[in-house]
Design a protein around this motif. Sequence first.
Motif, PDB file in Angstrom:
ATOM      1  N   ILE A 275       0.861  -1.301   0.031  1.00 59.45           N
ATOM      2  CA  ILE A 275       0.026   0.057  -0.062  1.00 59.45           C
ATOM      3  C   ILE A 275       1.131   1.265  -0.090  1.00 59.45           C
ATOM      4  CG2 ILE A 275      -2.022  -1.077   1.184  1.00 59.45           C
ATOM      5  CD1 ILE A 275      -1.083   0.316   3.754  1.00 59.45           C
ATOM      6  N   PRO A 276       0.534   2.394  -0.607  1.00 56.82           N
ATOM      7  CA  PRO A 276       1.241   3.772  -0.704  1.00 56.82           C
ATOM      8  C   PRO A 276       1.314   4.145   1.023  1.00 56.82           C
ATOM      9  CG  PRO A 276      -1.006   3.954  -1.359  1.00 56.82           C
ATOM     10  CD  PRO A 276      -1.016   2.549  -1.239  1.00 56.82           C
ATOM     11  N   LYS A 277       2.078   5.000   1.216  1.00 60.74           N
ATOM     12  CA  LYS A 277       2.559   5.649   2.259  1.00 60.74           C
ATOM     13  C   LYS A 277       1.060   6.018   2.782  1.00 60.74           C
ATOM     14  CE  LYS A 277       4.000   9.929   4.436  1.00 60.74           C
ATOM     15  NZ  LYS A 277       4.758  11.572   3.906  1.00 60.74           N
ATOM     16  N   GLN A 278       0.817   5.967   4.079  1.00 58.66           N
ATOM     17  CA  GLN A 278      -0.466   6.296   4.797  1.00 58.66           C
ATOM     18  C   GLN A 278      -0.356   7.340   5.842  1.00 58.66           C
ATOM     19  OE1 GLN A 278      -3.561   4.682   3.986  1.00 58.66           O
ATOM     20  NE2 GLN A 278      -1.923   3.958   2.250  1.00 58.66           N
ATOM     21  N   ASP A 279      -1.308   8.097   5.996  1.00 58.55           N
ATOM     22  CA  ASP A 279      -1.356   9.022   7.039  1.00 58.55           C
ATOM     23  C   ASP A 279      -1.927   8.564   8.188  1.00 58.55           C
ATOM     24  OD1 ASP A 279      -0.061  11.009   5.513  1.00 58.55           O
ATOM     25  OD2 ASP A 279      -2.104  11.852   4.697  1.00 58.55           O
ATOM     26  N   LEU A 280      -1.788   9.309   9.647  1.00 54.91           N
ATOM     27  CA  LEU A 280      -2.447   9.101  10.592  1.00 54.91           C
ATOM     28  C   LEU A 280      -3.834   9.266  10.657  1.00 54.91           C
ATOM     29  CD1 LEU A 280      -0.029   9.861  13.679  1.00 54.91           C
ATOM     30  CD2 LEU A 280      -0.788   7.872  13.110  1.00 54.91           C
ATOM     31  N   PRO A 281      -4.666   8.597  11.060  1.00 56.94           N
ATOM     32  CA  PRO A 281      -6.112   8.974  11.050  1.00 56.94           C
ATOM     33  C   PRO A 281      -6.403  10.466  11.917  1.00 56.94           C
ATOM     34  CG  PRO A 281      -5.763   7.144  12.491  1.00 56.94           C
ATOM     35  CD  PRO A 281      -4.515   7.316  11.926  1.00 56.94           C
ATOM     36  N   ALA A 282      -7.334  10.967  11.797  1.00 52.49           N
ATOM     37  CA  ALA A 282      -7.582  12.290  12.378  1.00 52.49           C
ATOM     38  C   ALA A 282      -7.865  11.962  13.995  1.00 52.49           C
ATOM     39  CB  ALA A 282      -8.895  12.710  11.784  1.00 52.49           C
ATOM     40  N   LYS A 283      -8.290  10.750  14.307  1.00 50.90           N
ATOM     41  CA  LYS A 283      -8.524  10.072  15.846  1.00 50.90           C
ATOM     42  C   LYS A 283      -8.287   8.815  15.730  1.00 50.90           C
ATOM     43  CE  LYS A 283     -13.465   9.164  15.002  1.00 50.90           C
ATOM     44  NZ  LYS A 283     -14.724   9.160  15.691  1.00 50.90           N
ATOM     45  N   GLY A 284      -7.800   8.474  17.082  1.00 52.00           N
ATOM     46  CA  GLY A 284      -7.678   7.126  17.547  1.00 52.00           C
ATOM     47  C   GLY A 284      -6.322   6.792  17.072  1.00 52.00           C
ATOM     48  N   CYS A 285      -6.158   5.622  16.905  1.00 53.70           N
ATOM     49  CA  CYS A 285      -4.614   4.682  16.443  1.00 53.70           C
ATOM     50  C   CYS A 285      -4.571   4.399  15.431  1.00 53.70           C
ATOM     51  CB  CYS A 285      -4.156   4.153  17.770  1.00 53.70           C
ATOM     52  SG  CYS A 285      -3.770   4.814  19.249  1.00 53.70           S
ATOM     53  N   ALA A 286      -3.459   3.777  14.809  1.00 59.39           N
ATOM     54  CA  ALA A 286      -3.319   3.137  13.505  1.00 59.39           C
ATOM     55  C   ALA A 286      -2.094   2.331  13.619  1.00 59.39           C
ATOM     56  CB  ALA A 286      -3.312   3.976  12.004  1.00 59.39           C
ATOM     57  N   ALA A 287      -2.248   0.991  13.284  1.00 60.40           N
ATOM     58  CA  ALA A 287      -1.334   0.196  12.877  1.00 60.40           C
ATOM     59  C   ALA A 287      -0.606  -0.075  11.764  1.00 60.40           C
ATOM     60  CB  ALA A 287      -1.556  -1.276  13.722  1.00 60.40           C
ATOM     61  N   PHE A 288       0.786   0.255  11.454  1.00 57.75           N
ATOM     62  CA  PHE A 288       1.233   0.080  10.154  1.00 57.75           C
ATOM     63  C   PHE A 288       1.962  -0.953  10.126  1.00 57.75           C
ATOM     64  CE2 PHE A 288       0.234   4.717  11.208  1.00 57.75           C
ATOM     65  CZ  PHE A 288      -0.051   5.139  10.027  1.00 57.75           C
TER      66      PHE A 288
END
Length: 157
Positions: A42-55
């Motif tokens: 997947i291409p580069k991803q941004d952090l979501p506006a709220k909460g957490c993300a696992a890359f």
Amino acid sequence: MKLLPLVLLALAAPALAKDKKPPAPQAAPIVASVDGLPIGAIPKQDLPAKGCAAFLWTRGPSQALIAMATADPAAIRLTVDGKIQDFAMRAENGVGGFGFSQTNEYRGGDLTATLDLTISTAADIAGGARITDSTLRIDRPGRDSVVIPVGGLIGCA
């Protein structure tokens, strides 16, 4: 006399150029398969506006970014069959952290993706954690199931 055509061309160039639009930026090509796996990068991803993300990156030869899971809304982004797709969480089990469970099951169409996470907090990471010794399993009816070793980071908004 030989300069006259060059001068006319130089004067006309700006007028000709303004009618031409610059080429549109090309999007990065989607990699349909990483290391022979049934999923792509997947291409580069941004952090979501709220909460957490696992890359999540593969732990294989290419170490490609293959998934981003978000805690809110609970979903995972993968490249399947050459298309970037989001799959919603359908089940979870165990204690994880940062809005994730230890085992997170996502479904969409005929695909089930099961993400087993080992989350490790560290003093050198503010607002996130490391993902170590984890796996992403892809199941599709009529096809082989594949277990992919992954590692990565959790970041929070």
